[in-house]
Design a protein around this motif. Sequence first.
Motif, PDB file in Angstrom:
ATOM      1  N   THR A 132       0.813  -1.208   0.000  1.00 34.44           N
ATOM      2  CA  THR A 132       0.000   0.000   0.000  1.00 34.44           C
ATOM      3  C   THR A 132       0.854   1.269   0.000  1.00 34.44           C
ATOM      4  O   THR A 132       1.772   1.406   0.814  1.00 34.44           O
ATOM      5  N   ILE A 133       0.496   2.167  -0.906  1.00 31.40           N
ATOM      6  CA  ILE A 133       1.147   3.482  -0.957  1.00 31.40           C
ATOM      7  C   ILE A 133       0.536   4.343   0.153  1.00 31.40           C
ATOM      8  O   ILE A 133      -0.685   4.486   0.209  1.00 31.40           O
ATOM      9  N   ASN A 134       1.346   4.886   1.018  1.00 34.66           N
ATOM     10  CA  ASN A 134       0.814   5.901   1.951  1.00 34.66           C
ATOM     11  C   ASN A 134       1.917   6.886   2.337  1.00 34.66           C
ATOM     12  O   ASN A 134       3.107   6.665   2.047  1.00 34.66           O
ATOM     13  N   ASP A 135       1.499   7.991   2.962  1.00 33.03           N
ATOM     14  CA  ASP A 135       2.436   9.084   3.222  1.00 33.03           C
ATOM     15  C   ASP A 135       3.531   8.688   4.209  1.00 33.03           C
ATOM     16  O   ASP A 135       4.679   9.108   4.058  1.00 33.03           O
ATOM     17  N   ASN A 136       3.201   7.873   5.199  1.00 31.32           N
ATOM     18  CA  ASN A 136       4.228   7.431   6.153  1.00 31.32           C
ATOM     19  C   ASN A 136       5.329   6.664   5.453  1.00 31.32           C
ATOM     20  O   ASN A 136       6.518   6.920   5.658  1.00 31.32           O
ATOM     21  N   ARG A 137       4.919   5.729   4.624  1.00 34.12           N
ATOM     22  CA  ARG A 137       5.915   4.902   3.915  1.00 34.12           C
ATOM     23  C   ARG A 137       6.690   5.731   2.890  1.00 34.12           C
ATOM     24  O   ARG A 137       7.860   5.437   2.624  1.00 34.12           O
ATOM     25  N   LYS A 138       6.037   6.758   2.332  1.00 31.99           N
ATOM     26  CA  LYS A 138       6.720   7.609   1.347  1.00 31.99           C
ATOM     27  C   LYS A 138       7.885   8.379   1.956  1.00 31.99           C
ATOM     28  O   LYS A 138       8.730   8.903   1.237  1.00 31.99           O
ATOM     29  N   LYS A 139       7.909   8.462   3.288  1.00 32.19           N
ATOM     30  CA  LYS A 139       9.066   9.096   3.926  1.00 32.19           C
ATOM     31  C   LYS A 139      10.286   8.178   3.860  1.00 32.19           C
ATOM     32  O   LYS A 139      11.416   8.611   4.033  1.00 32.19           O
TER      33      LYS A 139
END
Length: 301
Positions: A132-139
């Motif tokens: 899953t793409i999410n903002d936390n992981r995008k960091k």
Amino acid sequence: MRRALVATALVLAVAATTACGKEGSPPAKGPRTDRLPQYTVATGFKLPGSPTWNKAKKRGHLIVGAKEDQPYLGEKDPASGRYTGFDIEIAKMVAASIGFDPNTTVFKTIASANRETALQNGQIDYYVGTYTINDNRKKLVGFAGPYYLAGQSLLVRSDENDIKGPQDLAGKRVCSAAGSTPYQRIEADYPKADLVAYDAYSVCVDNLLTYQVDAVTTDDAILTGYAAKVPDELKVVGKPFSQEPYGIGVPRSDNALRFAIDDALEANEKNGNWKKAYDATLGLSGVPAPQPPPIDRYPAS
Ligand code: GLU
């Protein structure tokens, strides 16, 4: 004592699922390999701005992170070591588009909790496995895609009548994978559930079949696959209660690779490979091919 009991149950359960759930039941249908697309390897493709691509070119093949126990998505055949499923096809179509023979791709099983570290340490070039793409992981990592939209759901035994949605989980034993978004959502939004975590969803499903837990929660795409393999024993209940856009994980700073994978996904969605791959893999769990979601080509960071 309790530990010993759980251990015995697990061993039995693993045996039960490898024998496809029930004694005498027919072998579960694998992906239709005869219906898979053939991917054309791009010739003369170059991506000098991508350190990951350059390293893979020198090595001679790609190393891709995946799952090995998710029916129709990412499954490893224990005898041949071969990986199959929709995510594996996505990984292969991308490989061909960025100039690698997809058949030389080396797949490595990486659990949900270890994906970011594997990408950060350069253990894998990219990751395709219900991520899953999410903002936390995008960091921590970059995401190409999305290439599929899933939603969190619940898997229960077919004799279960009390659990119809996440609101019914209070006091119930619920299993999910450590480090996954479904685990985090139950922990945050349904704190009365008695939540347990394992590295792999297959262990949760074994625990469900042996009455160690009451429900397994993760994406509908994963759960319908498990249910399709033992339809007499398991069912997916309720409506999806989240949005899980699946992305291809790449090292965070490798924007060149991320954009090249976005291009590759777009091209394969246009030329029919995406749908053909879906129909021969994930489509076998009973859900007709949806429209792939639009690619989110977010700016370089
Ligand atoms: N898509 C969810 C996630 O990335 C659940 C599936 C998985 O654990 O891979 O966390």
